[in-house]
Enzyme design. Sequence first.
Site, PDB file in Angstrom:
ATOM      1  CG  ASP A  55       2.873   3.797   6.335  1.00  0.00           C
ATOM      2  OD1 ASP A  55       4.050   3.420   6.123  1.00  0.00           O
ATOM      3  OD2 ASP A  55       2.077   3.139   7.027  1.00  0.00           O
ATOM      4  CG  PHE A  93      -4.593   4.249   2.434  1.00  0.00           C
ATOM      5  CD1 PHE A  93      -3.336   3.921   2.918  1.00  0.00           C
ATOM      6  CD2 PHE A  93      -5.444   4.978   3.248  1.00  0.00           C
ATOM      7  CE1 PHE A  93      -2.945   4.306   4.196  1.00  0.00           C
ATOM      8  CE2 PHE A  93      -5.063   5.378   4.508  1.00  0.00           C
ATOM      9  CZ  PHE A  93      -3.802   5.050   4.990  1.00  0.00           C
ATOM     10  CE1 TYR A 123       0.738   1.615   4.252  1.00  0.00           C
ATOM     11  CE2 TYR A 123       1.031  -0.763   4.374  1.00  0.00           C
ATOM     12  CZ  TYR A 123       1.229   0.501   4.903  1.00  0.00           C
ATOM     13  OH  TYR A 123       1.930   0.643   6.066  1.00  0.00           O
TER      14      TYR A 123
END
Length: 179
Positions: free
Chosen positions: A110, A171, A99
Site C-alpha cells: 500500500d 511503514f 506513507y
Amino acid sequence: MMAVALLAAGTAFFLGSCSSKSKDSADTTADTPVFVDEAPESEPAVKDSLAAIFADPKLQSETATDSTYAVTESGLKYMILREGQGKSPKATDEVTVHYQGKLLDGTEFDSSYSRGEPAAFPLNAVIPGWTEGLQLMKEGGKAVFYIPSKLGYGPTGTPGGPIPPNADLIFTVELISVN
C-alpha cells in the site's frame, strides 16, 4: 563489513539530502537510509534494506535517528528520518499522512505516494502500531515504523488481501498535519 555498509549508507543519505527536489516533494527515497545486508551464504539475505536495519541489534539505541532505531515497550521499532516542528497527534485526532507500507521482503502492499495523494483518517481507527507510532511524531516529521504482527494485522492478516497472517510490517510515514 558493517562499517563499510554504514559509511556507504551515510554517504548515500548525505547525497540524497543534497537533492535539488523541493522539501514538499513526495520522494520516498531521499530520506530513506540505504544499508547493504551481507548475510553469510548459509543465511538468506534480507531483501529489504529497512528490514535489515531493524534486524540488526547493533543499530538499536535509546534514541531513534536516521541510522539507529528505538523500541517502545509494546515492541514497536522506529527510526526518525526527519524531525517535525509541528504538534504531535493524540490517539483521538485525525491525521493526514503520506506513507508506504511494505512486507519484510520489500513487497509494497500500500502507498499513498503511488496513489499521488495523502491519506486522512482518525488515528484510533488504524492498526495499533500506527496509533502508537504517529503519536511519537510531530507535523512535518518523517519516520519508519517496524510494526510487529501483534501491533498490526495479527494472525488473520488481511484475508484475501496482500498481508499474510502473522506478518511484521514496515511503514515509511510522513505526518503532514494533525487535523
